[in-house]
Design a protein around this motif. Structure first.
Motif, PDB file in Angstrom:
ATOM      1  N   GLY A  31       0.881  -1.113  -0.008  1.00 20.56           N
ATOM      2  CA  GLY A  31       0.158   0.053   0.074  1.00 20.56           C
ATOM      3  C   GLY A  31       0.932   1.334  -0.024  1.00 20.56           C
ATOM      4  O   GLY A  31       0.336   2.187  -0.652  1.00 20.56           O
ATOM      5  N   ALA A  60      -2.530   7.347   7.294  1.00 21.91           N
ATOM      6  CA  ALA A  60      -4.053   7.254   6.979  1.00 21.91           C
ATOM      7  C   ALA A  60      -4.176   5.691   6.487  1.00 21.91           C
ATOM      8  O   ALA A  60      -5.171   4.922   6.859  1.00 21.91           O
ATOM      9  N   LEU A  61      -3.230   5.138   5.579  1.00 22.03           N
ATOM     10  CA  LEU A  61      -3.124   3.758   5.290  1.00 22.03           C
ATOM     11  C   LEU A  61      -3.106   2.762   6.652  1.00 22.03           C
ATOM     12  O   LEU A  61      -3.954   1.861   6.546  1.00 22.03           O
ATOM     13  N   ASP A  69      -4.011   3.429   9.725  1.00 20.87           N
ATOM     14  CA  ASP A  69      -5.252   3.450  10.314  1.00 20.87           C
ATOM     15  C   ASP A  69      -6.206   2.563   9.730  1.00 20.87           C
ATOM     16  O   ASP A  69      -6.883   1.743  10.496  1.00 20.87           O
ATOM     17  N   GLU A  70      -6.067   2.528   8.670  1.00 25.18           N
ATOM     18  CA  GLU A  70      -6.977   1.632   7.682  1.00 25.18           C
ATOM     19  C   GLU A  70      -6.832   0.179   7.950  1.00 25.18           C
ATOM     20  O   GLU A  70      -7.830  -0.644   8.072  1.00 25.18           O
ATOM     21  N   LEU A  71      -5.719  -0.277   8.081  1.00 23.74           N
ATOM     22  CA  LEU A  71      -5.374  -1.572   8.056  1.00 23.74           C
ATOM     23  C   LEU A  71      -5.297  -1.931   9.767  1.00 23.74           C
ATOM     24  O   LEU A  71      -5.024  -3.083   9.926  1.00 23.74           O
ATOM     25  N   GLY A  72      -5.523  -0.779  10.575  1.00 20.04           N
ATOM     26  CA  GLY A  72      -5.748  -1.245  12.040  1.00 20.04           C
ATOM     27  C   GLY A  72      -4.336  -1.416  12.587  1.00 20.04           C
ATOM     28  O   GLY A  72      -4.276  -2.233  13.686  1.00 20.04           O
TER      29      GLY A  72
END
Length: 225
Positions: A48, A94-95, A97-100
């Motif tokens: 990513g 941000a990426l 965060d999206e992936l936890g």
């Protein structure tokens, strides 16, 4: 539109930026680290980051390990941090965060080795050859770096007279500004002694029981972060 000609962000500005809470300024670079549950999850994150880098046309250094991923960015074409690095860092966070993923900026640090010398030009060729390093800049041999970016840099500190009472080698460890006090206390508790805090908060000089020295450094008090 921002770019290399935009006013560069300062270390203080970047460190106070709420969108960069998971990042730290270390030796003029932005660095972030995230824990991962597996190597596969780390690889997914790296993929990513690679896609983001291509989209933003700004490419960081990425280190994938079994339990964490470290991302470091600087604008190599101008040799400093720019708004491009901030934009990339915000997107990477941000990426994550999206992936936890959980950020662990307290684990970040950068290691350098300092060598006290009388004439840097006399000794630099030897260390460049034996380490297979390159000069950090084109206009001098006062600092050498690993071209692969894997090993600690080596820099030469000018002495006014030969030293016999202490070792000529010392370590420079740059840590996040919100970690240095804890690290300092731990080192003193572990038997170290404070040589000087004259230059704090840029750096503190510590020594072990036999006088071997290390400098604990932060971006604070430095123009380049």
């Amino acid at each position: 539109m921002t770019g290399p000609t935009s006013p560069p962000p300062t270390a203080a500005e970047l460190s106070a930026d709420p969108e960069l809470a998971s990042w730290r300024v270390l030796l003029g670079r932005l660095a972030g680290r995230w824990r991962t549950d597996s190597f596969a999850q780390g690889a997914q994150f790296v993929a990513g980051v690679a896609a983001l880098a291509d989209r933003l046309d700004h490419h960081p250094d990425v280190d994938l390990r079994y339990r964490h991923v470290t991302v470091t960015t600087v604008s190599h074409d101008v040799g400093r941090l720019t708004r491009r690095d901030r934009r990339l860092a915000v997107a990477v966070a941000a990426l994550a965060d999206e992936l936890g993923l959980v950020a662990v900026p307290q684990e970040l640090s950068t290691l350098e080795i300092g060598l006290d010398v009388m004439v840097a030009a006399d000794v630099a060729p030897f260390w460049r050859a034996v380490l297979d390093y390159e000069p950090e800049t084109e206009d001098g041999d006062d600092s050498l770096v690993d071209p692969a970016g894997r090993h600690a840099g080596l820099w030469f500190q000018q002495m006014e007279a030969p030293r016999t009472e202490r070792n000529r080698f010392h370590l420079d460890l740059t840590v996040p500004q919100d970690v240095v006090e804890e690290r300092l206390a731990a080192a003193l508790t572990a038997g170290g002694r404070l040589v000087t805090d004259e230059f704090a908060p840029a750096w503190w000089v510590l020594a072990d029981a036999e006088g071997n020295e290390v400098c604990l450094c932060t971006w604070q008090g430095r123009d380049d972060g």
